[in-house]
Scaffold this motif. Structure first.
Motif, PDB file in Angstrom:
ATOM      1  N   TYR A  46       0.835  -1.199   0.000  1.00 57.12           N
ATOM      2  CA  TYR A  46       0.000   0.000   0.000  1.00 57.12           C
ATOM      3  C   TYR A  46       0.873   1.254   0.000  1.00 57.12           C
ATOM      4  O   TYR A  46       0.565   2.233  -0.685  1.00 57.12           O
ATOM      5  CB  TYR A  46      -0.954  -0.007   1.192  1.00 57.12           C
ATOM      6  N   LEU A  47       1.964   1.221   0.749  1.00 57.21           N
ATOM      7  CA  LEU A  47       2.891   2.364   0.747  1.00 57.21           C
ATOM      8  C   LEU A  47       3.435   2.595  -0.656  1.00 57.21           C
ATOM      9  O   LEU A  47       3.540   3.739  -1.119  1.00 57.21           O
ATOM     10  CB  LEU A  47       4.044   2.126   1.722  1.00 57.21           C
ATOM     11  N   ASN A  48       3.768   1.516  -1.337  1.00 53.37           N
ATOM     12  CA  ASN A  48       4.246   1.613  -2.717  1.00 53.37           C
ATOM     13  C   ASN A  48       3.162   2.203  -3.616  1.00 53.37           C
ATOM     14  O   ASN A  48       3.445   3.035  -4.484  1.00 53.37           O
ATOM     15  CB  ASN A  48       4.683   0.232  -3.210  1.00 53.37           C
ATOM     16  N   HIS A  49       1.935   1.795  -3.402  1.00 53.04           N
ATOM     17  CA  HIS A  49       0.816   2.334  -4.183  1.00 53.04           C
ATOM     18  C   HIS A  49       0.670   3.845  -3.953  1.00 53.04           C
ATOM     19  O   HIS A  49       0.499   4.604  -4.907  1.00 53.04           O
ATOM     20  CB  HIS A  49      -0.480   1.614  -3.824  1.00 53.04           C
ATOM     21  N   LEU A  50       0.744   4.276  -2.696  1.00 52.30           N
ATOM     22  CA  LEU A  50       0.651   5.712  -2.397  1.00 52.30           C
ATOM     23  C   LEU A  50       1.758   6.478  -3.114  1.00 52.30           C
ATOM     24  O   LEU A  50       1.517   7.553  -3.662  1.00 52.30           O
ATOM     25  CB  LEU A  50       0.731   5.957  -0.889  1.00 52.30           C
ATOM     26  N   ALA A  51       2.961   5.904  -3.103  1.00 51.52           N
ATOM     27  CA  ALA A  51       4.084   6.559  -3.785  1.00 51.52           C
ATOM     28  C   ALA A  51       3.858   6.584  -5.294  1.00 51.52           C
ATOM     29  O   ALA A  51       4.137   7.603  -5.938  1.00 51.52           O
ATOM     30  CB  ALA A  51       5.391   5.842  -3.451  1.00 51.52           C
ATOM     31  N   SER A  52       3.343   5.505  -5.855  1.00 49.43           N
ATOM     32  CA  SER A  52       3.124   5.451  -7.305  1.00 49.43           C
ATOM     33  C   SER A  52       2.049   6.441  -7.749  1.00 49.43           C
ATOM     34  O   SER A  52       2.054   6.881  -8.896  1.00 49.43           O
ATOM     35  CB  SER A  52       2.763   4.034  -7.753  1.00 49.43           C
ATOM     36  N   SER A  57       4.589  12.771  -2.304  1.00 53.77           N
ATOM     37  CA  SER A  57       5.352  13.975  -2.630  1.00 53.77           C
ATOM     38  C   SER A  57       4.503  15.239  -2.511  1.00 53.77           C
ATOM     39  O   SER A  57       4.997  16.336  -2.750  1.00 53.77           O
ATOM     40  CB  SER A  57       5.942  13.869  -4.036  1.00 53.77           C
ATOM     41  N   GLN A  58       3.250  15.087  -2.122  1.00 54.53           N
ATOM     42  CA  GLN A  58       2.366  16.238  -1.969  1.00 54.53           C
ATOM     43  C   GLN A  58       2.465  16.789  -0.545  1.00 54.53           C
ATOM     44  O   GLN A  58       2.242  16.043   0.422  1.00 54.53           O
ATOM     45  CB  GLN A  58       0.925  15.860  -2.279  1.00 54.53           C
ATOM     46  N   PRO A  59       2.803  18.064  -0.394  1.00 53.04           N
ATOM     47  CA  PRO A  59       2.970  18.652   0.949  1.00 53.04           C
ATOM     48  C   PRO A  59       1.761  18.459   1.868  1.00 53.04           C
ATOM     49  O   PRO A  59       1.935  18.177   3.056  1.00 53.04           O
ATOM     50  CB  PRO A  59       3.222  20.134   0.669  1.00 53.04           C
ATOM     51  N   ALA A  60       0.558  18.571   1.350  1.00 51.45           N
ATOM     52  CA  ALA A  60      -0.632  18.402   2.198  1.00 51.45           C
ATOM     53  C   ALA A  60      -0.725  16.972   2.725  1.00 51.45           C
ATOM     54  O   ALA A  60      -1.088  16.744   3.885  1.00 51.45           O
ATOM     55  CB  ALA A  60      -1.892  18.772   1.423  1.00 51.45           C
ATOM     56  N   GLN A  95      10.161  10.622   6.849  1.00 50.99           N
ATOM     57  CA  GLN A  95      11.443  10.906   6.195  1.00 50.99           C
ATOM     58  C   GLN A  95      11.250  11.001   4.676  1.00 50.99           C
ATOM     59  O   GLN A  95      10.727  10.076   4.051  1.00 50.99           O
ATOM     60  CB  GLN A  95      12.449   9.792   6.491  1.00 50.99           C
ATOM     61  N   GLU A  96      11.696  12.098   4.109  1.00 49.56           N
ATOM     62  CA  GLU A  96      11.557  12.301   2.665  1.00 49.56           C
ATOM     63  C   GLU A  96      12.242  11.191   1.869  1.00 49.56           C
ATOM     64  O   GLU A  96      11.716  10.707   0.871  1.00 49.56           O
ATOM     65  CB  GLU A  96      12.122  13.657   2.257  1.00 49.56           C
ATOM     66  N   ARG A  97      13.404  10.773   2.333  1.00 47.31           N
ATOM     67  CA  ARG A  97      14.153   9.728   1.621  1.00 47.31           C
ATOM     68  C   ARG A  97      13.341   8.433   1.523  1.00 47.31           C
ATOM     69  O   ARG A  97      13.282   7.787   0.473  1.00 47.31           O
ATOM     70  CB  ARG A  97      15.504   9.488   2.319  1.00 47.31           C
ATOM     71  N   PHE A  98      12.714   8.042   2.639  1.00 52.23           N
ATOM     72  CA  PHE A  98      11.892   6.828   2.632  1.00 52.23           C
ATOM     73  C   PHE A  98      10.706   6.991   1.683  1.00 52.23           C
ATOM     74  O   PHE A  98      10.358   6.064   0.946  1.00 52.23           O
ATOM     75  CB  PHE A  98      11.392   6.480   4.039  1.00 52.23           C
ATOM     76  N   ARG A  99      10.068   8.161   1.693  1.00 53.68           N
ATOM     77  CA  ARG A  99       8.922   8.394   0.805  1.00 53.68           C
ATOM     78  C   ARG A  99       9.323   8.259  -0.659  1.00 53.68           C
ATOM     79  O   ARG A  99       8.514   7.857  -1.490  1.00 53.68           O
ATOM     80  CB  ARG A  99       8.309   9.772   1.083  1.00 53.68           C
ATOM     81  N   GLN A 100      10.562   8.559  -0.978  1.00 52.00           N
ATOM     82  CA  GLN A 100      11.050   8.371  -2.345  1.00 52.00           C
ATOM     83  C   GLN A 100      11.421   6.906  -2.594  1.00 52.00           C
ATOM     84  O   GLN A 100      11.086   6.333  -3.633  1.00 52.00           O
ATOM     85  CB  GLN A 100      12.268   9.255  -2.599  1.00 52.00           C
TER      86      GLN A 100
END
Length: 126
Positions: A46-52, A57-60, A95-100
């Protein structure tokens, strides 16, 4: 149809603490909706889906993830079905790095493997 604003100033009241003034969204309380969403964060796929979907990457959305950290404290913590992976992933998402990096199938597979090993170890010790 009028839109309903949701304030992120304070967390919703836990189930049972709901007053009649608590608004409902599609038949569910804000508490129920946020509980379901935060528990879904335990799933690396699911985390991968959110990233895809570019949500991470959206500030909100990132601000919303920061707001959801209240689930790591009482009385909210007791409502989590799988607190270990849920809270671990919620913290990693800060963490921004993890989100990427969660876009990587290798990272998703590693997280799944780690959770499986942790589950097996927990059952051996129980």
């Amino acid at each position: 149809m009028a839109s309903q604003d949701v304030s992120m100033d304070s967390p919703p009241r836990p189930a049972g603490d709901q007053g009649s003034e608590e608004p409902m969204y599609g038949g569910y309380s804000r508490f129920e909706i946020e509980l379901e969403f935060v528990q879904s964060l335990a799933n690396p796929f699911y985390l991968n889906h959110l990233a895809s979907q570019k949500l991470l990457s959206q500030p909100a959305f990132v601000a919303y993830l920061a707001y959801l950290r209240y689930w790591s404290r009482p009385p909210y913590l007791k409502y989590l079905t799988h607190p270990g992976p849920t809270l671990r992933h919620l913290e990693l998402l800060q963490q921004e790095r993890f989100r990427q990096d969660i876009m990587s199938p290798d990272l998703v597979a590693r997280l799944v493997d780690e959770e499986m090993r942790a589950s097996v170890q927990w059952h051996r010790e129980a």
